[in-house]
Enzyme design. Structure first.
Site, PDB file in Angstrom:
ATOM      1  CG  ASP A   1       0.070 -31.705 -36.092  1.00 53.69           C
ATOM      2  OD1 ASP A   1       1.051 -31.159 -36.658  1.00 53.69           O
ATOM      3  OD2 ASP A   1      -0.184 -32.914 -36.224  1.00 53.69           O
TER       4      ASP A   1
ATOM      5  CG  ASP B   1      -6.719 -43.484 -38.387  1.00 49.93           C
ATOM      6  OD1 ASP B   1      -6.794 -42.250 -38.418  1.00 49.93           O
ATOM      7  OD2 ASP B   1      -5.674 -44.092 -38.085  1.00 49.93           O
TER       8      ASP B   1
ATOM      9  CG  ASP C   1      -6.258 -37.328 -37.732  1.00 50.85           C
ATOM     10  OD1 ASP C   1      -6.797 -36.200 -37.730  1.00 50.85           O
ATOM     11  OD2 ASP C   1      -5.031 -37.496 -37.850  1.00 50.85           O
TER      12      ASP C   1
ATOM     13  CG  ASP D   1     -11.932 -30.862 -46.871  1.00 54.58           C
ATOM     14  OD1 ASP D   1     -13.024 -30.281 -46.736  1.00 54.58           O
ATOM     15  OD2 ASP D   1     -10.848 -30.345 -46.542  1.00 54.58           O
TER      16      ASP D   1
END
Length: 532
Positions: free
Chosen positions: A289, A197, A195, A136
């Site tokens: 989540d 990282d 995610d 995105d």
């Protein structure tokens, strides 16, 4: 307030007024304090003490359950059926289920190579795994770099898809939902989320998928986080202490007792059937989540947390990024609690005990009470008793229970035990920010849907110290936090008053707490990343 209008009070006021104007003011103040402020503070103190006992009971009970399970309980492999997959000469790799790995990204210049590379190195048959990079990004340069990285791995035979949208509707939840609409995604039996990282070990799928494959009632398997930059600064060390408690106690307890806990949004594997039955991803709050986990849990799906399954990731090392993250993590659960309360009460697929656990323990005590009481009791009520000494907080509320709560948190990170005082002061300062965010979530005010992606810095955090100091001088206005500064000044004044006139000797703690507020108010915590 009736005392203000008695004949006795008016006669006293007229006599004093003839002699001394200052005495008149003191008399009025004394009446206001006795008739209004003292009763209010006393009631407020009792409310906070009740919240403290609620939090204390919850934490002690969870710690006992986890400790007993460690000593006498069964490991995940003993509680659930687990068998490794083996290649079949006739069926070949088809014995392995088809797995989708989703990596949501937003301008992740510093870490995109790490996450994509780690996902592509996962040990799983290449024809049974699909990597999906959901980008995105709004920076064209970053988008080009991420796309080039995907092409590089595709040239090596990896099934990797680079997906972009023409808008950011729904933020992360919207990206994940959009990603599941592709035909190749619909063919997958399980979906893994990392995610940008997060760097899973190569055996991550081999350790998690068998649990889901052999236990049809399991909907989610969650791994824990391992922090690669916890030594960057004091702020990351303190975060490590808090998150270690969350994973080692809260997640472990939920998994053991009710097979339910809040999905951490990453480093987890979902069964597609569970995700679909729960209604898929929704963007009605900033904790998509947790929202998904609650809805799946109400459908009867069970969750498993594996504490030994570590996934590397990065902690926020800049105060601004950490504050945005904590706002989302505090505002979102409170807002979700408001939205799902009656949905949970009306549910008839889970037991009343589980509904009580989700509403009271999971949401009310841990997501609301824990944030509020840390700020109101120790940063509001306690300093106020310095000015109104007629209200006295019992010793168990100022020393004994807080000490036990602190030890329960700190014991999970032995190497940082000597930092426990800094942890207390830092968490109390952050409780101001979390309390504000909690009320924003409950009352759905302007910032309720604010979503700011937590900045990741990778190796950029390891910049030269002198460069940080030089750069920070030019950004002093950006670092000033007025709310924290004002709170620090008020506490400093209360500490000075207690030192001069007080009877409870709270000034040592209040001085330290005021310094912590002033330090954070000036932005002097965490590392300073130079502007690019």
């Amino acid at each position: 307030m009736v005392k203000f209008f008695t004949v006795e009070f008016l006669s006293q006021l007229s006599v004093v007024a003839q002699d001394d104007f200052g005495g008149n003011i003191l008399l009025i103040w004394g009446q206001i304090k006795k008739s209004l402020m003292e009763p209010f503070l006393r009631i407020f103190m009792y409310v906070n003490l009740v919240m403290l006992v609620m939090l204390f009971t919850e934490m002690v009970y969870m710690a006992l359950v986890v400790a007993i399970n460690k000593l006498f309980g069964k490991k995940p492999e003993q509680r659930y059926k687990w068998e490794p997959f083996e290649d079949d000469e006739e069926q070949g790799s088809s014995v392995y289920p088809l797995v989708l790995v989703q990596i949501p990204m937003f301008n992740e210049r510093e870490v995109y190579e790490l996450s994509i590379g780690a996902a592509c190195r996962l040990s799983w048959p290449s024809d049974r795994i699909v990597i999906q990079v959901l980008d995105d990004s709004t920076d064209p340069l970053v988008k080009g770099m991420v796309e080039m990285e995907c092409r590089k791995w595709a040239s090596k035979g990896i099934k990797i898809h680079y997906q972009v949208r023409d808008n950011r509707k729904g933020y992360k939840a919207g990206a994940l939902k959009e990603g599941l609409k592709h035909d190749y995604a619909k063919q997958c039996e399980y979906v893994v989320i990392f995610d940008a990282d997060f760097q899973p070990e190569t055996e991550f799928l081999a350790q998690t998928i068998p649990f889901l494959h052999h236990n049809p009632k399991l909907g989610l398997v969650q791994g824990r986080w391992k922090f690669v930059n916890s030594n960057d600064c004091l702020m990351t060390r303190i975060q490590e202490m808090s998150l270690n408690y969350h994973f080692n106690v809260e997640q472990e307890y939920g998994s053991i007792t009710f097979a339910f806990f809040g999905f951490n949004g990453t480093a987890g594997v979902w069964r597609m059937a569970a995700l679909d039955e729960a209604g898929g991803w929704k963007d009605r709050t900033t904790v998509e989540d947790m929202d998904l986990a609650v809805r799946a849990g109400l459908k009867g799906w069970r969750f498993l947390y594996i504490g030994s399954l570590m996934v590397k990731n990065e902690l926020p090392s800049v105060l601004k990024a950490y504050r945005y993250q904590q706002h989302r993590w505090s505002c979102g659960p409170a807002n979700l609690f408001k939205k799902v309360f009656f949905e949970i009460m009306r549910n008839n697929r889970v037991t009343w005990w589980k509904k009580l656990y989700v509403l009271y323990n999971f949401f009310f005590v841990r997501k609301i009470v824990a944030h509020i009481v840390a700020f109101t009791l120790y940063c509001v009520v306690l300093p106020a008793t310095v000015l109104i000494p007629e209200v006295m907080i019992p010793r168990w509320g100022t020393i004994y229970i807080p000490s036990i709560i602190t030890l329960l948190n700190a014991v999970r990170t032995p190497r940082s035990f000597y930092l426990v005082v800094f942890w207390v002061l830092f968490e109390n300062v952050m409780s101001l920010h979390r309390t504000k965010a909690t009320f924003i979530g409950l009352f759905e005010t302007q910032r309720v849907n604010e979503w700011v992606v937590t900045e990741k810095h990778g190796d950029a955090s390891k910049v030269n110290t002198s460069t940080q100091q030089t750069q920070s001088q030019f950004r002093i206005r950006e670092r000033i936090l007025m709310l924290e500064l004002c709170m620090g000044i008020v506490l400093f004044g209360c500490a000075c008053y207690d030192l001069a006139y007080g009877k409870y000797h709270y000034f040592v703690f209040i001085y330290l707490q005021s310094i912590a507020f002033l330090t954070m108010g000036c932005g002097y915590i965490g590392i300073q990343i130079p502007n690019s």
